[in-house]
Design an enzyme around this catalytic site. Structure first.
Site, short mmCIF file in Angstrom:
data_model
loop_
_atom_site.label_atom_id
_atom_site.label_comp_id
_atom_site.label_asym_id
_atom_site.label_seq_id
_atom_site.Cartn_x
_atom_site.Cartn_y
_atom_site.Cartn_z
N ASP A 19 5.75 6.68 0.32
CA ASP A 19 4.32 6.59 0.10
C ASP A 19 3.96 5.16 -0.31
O ASP A 19 4.79 4.44 -0.85
CB ASP A 19 3.97 7.54 -1.05
CG ASP A 19 2.53 8.00 -1.04
OD1 ASP A 19 1.83 7.72 -0.05
OD2 ASP A 19 2.12 8.63 -2.02
N TYR A 68 2.16 2.33 -2.67
CA TYR A 68 1.79 2.23 -4.08
C TYR A 68 0.31 2.60 -4.22
O TYR A 68 -0.53 2.20 -3.41
CB TYR A 68 2.00 0.81 -4.59
CG TYR A 68 3.45 0.38 -4.65
CD1 TYR A 68 4.40 1.12 -5.34
CD2 TYR A 68 3.86 -0.80 -4.02
CE1 TYR A 68 5.72 0.71 -5.41
CE2 TYR A 68 5.19 -1.22 -4.08
CZ TYR A 68 6.11 -0.46 -4.78
OH TYR A 68 7.43 -0.87 -4.84
N PHE A 84 7.77 -0.71 -0.51
CA PHE A 84 8.41 -1.24 -1.72
C PHE A 84 7.95 -2.66 -2.10
O PHE A 84 8.39 -3.20 -3.11
CB PHE A 84 9.95 -1.22 -1.61
CG PHE A 84 10.52 0.14 -1.41
CD1 PHE A 84 10.54 1.06 -2.46
CD2 PHE A 84 11.03 0.54 -0.18
CE1 PHE A 84 11.06 2.33 -2.29
CE2 PHE A 84 11.55 1.82 -0.01
CZ PHE A 84 11.57 2.71 -1.06
N HIS A 94 17.01 7.39 -4.81
CA HIS A 94 15.82 6.54 -4.76
C HIS A 94 15.89 5.48 -5.86
O HIS A 94 16.48 5.70 -6.93
CB HIS A 94 14.58 7.41 -4.96
CG HIS A 94 13.30 6.75 -4.56
ND1 HIS A 94 12.57 5.97 -5.44
CD2 HIS A 94 12.63 6.73 -3.38
CE1 HIS A 94 11.50 5.52 -4.81
NE2 HIS A 94 11.51 5.96 -3.57
#
Length: 218
Positions: free
Chosen positions: A63, A65, A76, A183
């Site tokens: 997803d 941010y 990321f 993760h």
């Protein structure tokens, strides 16, 4: 339509345009408003830095941010000067552990230009609502992953976390390389499995064995 994402898609400078130009986009045009991230001109940013023949690595995020000013269209990644999210902080920490590189640049554009596709499986998100657009985008991004798998060979897929690992079903495991771990979020990384995965050096080892240029992670 003012919010028509086709307009942004067709601004891409790479040959991903035809691949990404699916009719499905029409279904999400109406959801784009000021409280949706990233900015409209960054929704397809991950595909704007290299042509398809130069693809080496796919790093999948779940997803975008969801905080104001964070998402820049690369999984990321955040622009320099933005407060570093915890997952990104752990990624930079593992990079240092693995290759002794103290990277301070939090914008991954330079890495993307070397053939890394930093793709979130949801290309947009509503402000302060993590996961809000995952189901909306899943068909679209699943088809991108399948297309990459079917039309390429020896792509390195980096799958961090259970969500990304589930995408293995879309990848021809006989043709490509899979690196997976927990993760980088603090909840997962601190339980073990992310720190010490050495994915950055492993990516370069695979690329070197394939006779391709290694990634400069600095």
């Amino acid at each position: 339509m003012e919010n028509n994402l086709y307009i942004e898609l067709n601004k891409l400078k790479t040959d991903w345009v035809s691949t990404l130009n699916m009719s499905f986009l029409q279904n999400i045009c109406d959801i784009y408003h000021e409280n949706v991230y990233p900015p409209k001109d960054k929704v397809f940013n991950a595909f704007n830095h290299f042509n398809q023949k130069d693809l080496k690595v796919v790093i999948l995020g779940q997803d975008c941010y969801h905080g104001e000013g964070q998402a820049n269209g690369l999984a990321f990644s955040v622009n320099n000067g933005v407060k570093v999210p915890p997952s990104l902080r752990n990624i930079l920490k593992e990079l240092n552990n693995d290759l002794n590189i103290q990277r301070t640049n939090t914008d991954f554009t330079d890495l993307a230009k070397q053939g890394i596709l930093f793709m979130n499986c949801a290309l947009t998100v509503e402000k302060s609502k993590p996961g809000s657009h995952i189901e909306l985008w899943s068909w679209y991004t699943d088809n991108i992953i399948k297309y990459i798998s079917e039309t390429n060979k020896d792509i390195i897929f980096v799958l961090w976390g259970n969500f990304a690992k589930k995408k293995k079903r879309l990848i021809d495991l006989d043709k490509h390389h899979i690196l997976e771990s927990t993760h980088p979020s603090p909840l997962s990384a601190n339980r073990g499995g992310f720190f010490g995965n050495k994915h950055f050096s492993k990516i370069n080892t695979i690329l070197r064995d394939l006779g391709k240029d290694e990634i400069n992670w600095c």
